[in-house]
Design a protein around this motif. Structure first.
Motif, PDB file in Angstrom:
ATOM      1  N   GLY A 189      15.484 -12.099 -30.580  1.00 17.59           N
ATOM      2  CA  GLY A 189      14.961 -13.003 -29.524  1.00 17.59           C
ATOM      3  C   GLY A 189      14.476 -12.054 -28.317  1.00 17.59           C
ATOM      4  O   GLY A 189      13.804 -12.556 -27.296  1.00 17.59           O
TER       5      GLY A 189
ATOM      6  N   SER B  95       7.487 -18.769 -27.212  1.00 16.02           N
ATOM      7  CA  SER B  95       8.357 -19.124 -28.167  1.00 16.02           C
ATOM      8  C   SER B  95       8.106 -20.519 -28.607  1.00 16.02           C
ATOM      9  O   SER B  95       7.713 -21.277 -27.811  1.00 16.02           O
ATOM     10  CB  SER B  95      10.009 -19.099 -27.595  1.00 16.02           C
ATOM     11  OG  SER B  95      10.224 -17.753 -27.692  1.00 16.02           O
TER      12      SER B  95
ATOM     13  N   ASP C 104      10.422 -12.235 -22.984  1.00 15.23           N
ATOM     14  CA  ASP C 104      11.086 -12.886 -24.177  1.00 15.23           C
ATOM     15  C   ASP C 104      12.268 -13.440 -24.482  1.00 15.23           C
ATOM     16  O   ASP C 104      12.429 -14.577 -25.241  1.00 15.23           O
ATOM     17  CB  ASP C 104      11.051 -11.637 -25.347  1.00 15.23           C
ATOM     18  CG  ASP C 104      11.162 -11.655 -26.683  1.00 15.23           C
ATOM     19  OD1 ASP C 104      11.100 -12.817 -26.983  1.00 15.23           O
ATOM     20  OD2 ASP C 104      11.125 -10.631 -27.439  1.00 15.23           O
TER      21      ASP C 104
ATOM     22  N   SER D 246      11.638 -16.672 -22.837  1.00 10.02           N
ATOM     23  CA  SER D 246      11.099 -17.914 -23.657  1.00 10.02           C
ATOM     24  C   SER D 246      11.672 -18.719 -24.658  1.00 10.02           C
ATOM     25  O   SER D 246      11.711 -19.945 -24.896  1.00 10.02           O
ATOM     26  CB  SER D 246       9.763 -17.295 -24.378  1.00 10.02           C
ATOM     27  OG  SER D 246      10.278 -16.162 -25.090  1.00 10.02           O
ATOM     28  N   THR D 247      12.685 -17.697 -25.164  1.00  7.51           N
ATOM     29  CA  THR D 247      13.670 -18.242 -26.336  1.00  7.51           C
ATOM     30  C   THR D 247      14.522 -19.148 -25.598  1.00  7.51           C
ATOM     31  O   THR D 247      14.751 -20.309 -25.758  1.00  7.51           O
ATOM     32  CB  THR D 247      14.580 -16.909 -26.656  1.00  7.51           C
ATOM     33  OG1 THR D 247      13.480 -16.250 -27.300  1.00  7.51           O
ATOM     34  CG2 THR D 247      15.233 -17.569 -28.002  1.00  7.51           C
TER      35      THR D 247
HETATM   36 MG    MG Z   1      12.201 -14.597 -27.374  1.00  4.27          MG
END
Ligand code: MG
Ligand code: AMP
Length: 382
Positions: free
Chosen positions: A199, A269, A319, A322-323
């Protein structure tokens, strides 16, 4: 003497020839300046379980080519450190014996990425949690071994969920023994835990690639690691980059909105990226650390946008976020964004009356939502 009528002198001819050559040279320089004498080099590969594309623009095809190739080499190098699928990677070694006394010695990069992952895990209240590895491999979503669990699996899932917890990971640095001036890094995790950096690793790699390209003097480039984008400088047309947000309801490459940026990262995501569907149920790859099951999110997609404001880790952080925001669902995600003004985002949520698009204030001037794509989309937000 009236020289306009007189015979041409050799001196004058030479003077006009020199002027003409100078004018031509100036015109050529002007053309180079305007057109950029422009070259474009694109390289694609499959790495980190996804399609990677590096596009560099500027002058000097040879140096652009070597920059793009250095970028791909860096992604492969990092994959060798972080992948759970490569035996002997730093993460695989930790997972083989997570609670090893004293920990496993790892590379500086693995250590740095884990530190960042733990810090985002804390910031997101554990919605992002890099100790979710056992569950990620159990579900296997996005691999040939994707699993639709039966009721008999519920206990196993509960067991795996019970060992998830980022606070059990410990990081330690020490000076190398033997008089060397070198720091060595050690990592251990809780008993039964497995780490998974899926992730956050693509964002970390995108940051590293951007740093390498910048250090090589590249002024305009686009790095795309499976939808984790980093835009360097301005587009080859010398304007801001106009980048699209993937429409979660249509195949890759279809967008519902675009944003104009320079020097920025955009990371998305969504459940649509990797999933299997069985009996009308969608099993996707973003898991809820609190349940052990795919997150029952009312979000279709979360895109984080961060501009290059000096942090080396903007894409990695985006990143992880977003997850995490996807796991949180609309309401918690909006609360998080209200408390973190430096994070700009575009959320697509699923509501009874159709999709709604939420855009944070910092992006409103720059994001254009295509009304023809979401005709009934409501714009909600602060
Ligand atoms: Mg991510
Ligand atoms: P992304 O595509 O960046 O949203 O990340 C999804 C990937 O991260 C999955 O394929 C897993 O490898 C891993 N993952 C899934 N759920 C989580 C979670 N809640 N926290 C951290 N990593 C996760």
């Amino acid at each position: 003497m009236d020289f306009r009528k007189g015979p041409k002198s050799p001196g004058r001819t030479r003077f006009f020839t020199v002027c003409a050559i100078l004018a031509l040279a100036l015109a050529f320089l002007f053309y180079i300046a305007v057109s950029g004498g422009s070259a474009e080099v694109e390289r694609e590969t499959f790495a980190m379980g996804t399609l990677v594309k590096v596009s560099v623009y500027g002058r000097g095809e040879a140096s652009l080519t070597s920059a793009a190739e250095a970028a791909l080499a860096e992604i492969s190098r990092l994959e060798e450190l972080f992948s759970v699928n490569i035996a002997g990677s730093d993460i695989s070694r930790i997972n083989a014996d997570p609670a090893k006394p004293g920990g496993h010695e790892v590379s500086a990069e693995t250590y740095e990425l884990l530190r960042l992952a733990l810090s985002e895990a804390e910031a997101t209240g554990g919605a992002f949690d890099p100790t979710i590895g056992a569950l990620v491999s159990f579900w296997g979503i996005g691999t040939e071994k994707a699993r639709i669990p039966s009721a008999a699996d519920n206990d196993d899932i509960a067991d795996m969920q019970s060992v998830v917890g980022w606070s059990k990971v410990s990081l330690r640095e020490a000076s190398a023994e033997g008089g060397e001036e070198r720091t060595v890094y050690f990592v251990s995790a809780g008993a039964g835990q497995a780490l998974d950096l899926g992730g956050v690793a693509k964002g970390y790699a995108a940051d590293r690639v951007a740093a390498i390209l910048r250090a090589r003097g590249v002024k305009s480039a686009l790095v795309d690691i499976g939808g984790n984008l980093v835009a360097i400088g301005r587009s080859p047309k010398r304007r801001e980059w106009r980048l699209g947000f993937q429409d979660p309801f249509r195949p890759r490459g279809n967008y519902f909105a675009s944003v104009s940026v320079s020097d920025a990262t955009i990371v998305t995501s969504g459940a649509y990226e990797r999933f299997v569907r069985k009996n009308g149920v969608l099993y996707h790859h973003i898991l809820d650390p609190e349940t052990g099951y795919p997150a029952m999110s009312d979000l279709e997609s979360v895109s984080i946008v961060m501009e290059h404001t000096g942090s080396r880790h903007n894409s990695a952080r985006s990143d992880a976020l977003s997850t995490a925001l996807f796991v949180m669902g609309f309401e918690r995600a909006v609360k998080f964004l209200e408390g973190h003004g430096e994070v700009q985002a575009v959320l697509v949520s699923r509501r009874e009356d159709g999709p709604a698009v939420y855009v944070t204030d910092g992006l409103k001037q720059r994001v254009a939502v295509q009304e023809d794509v979401f005709p009934k989309a409501k714009e909600v937000g602060r």
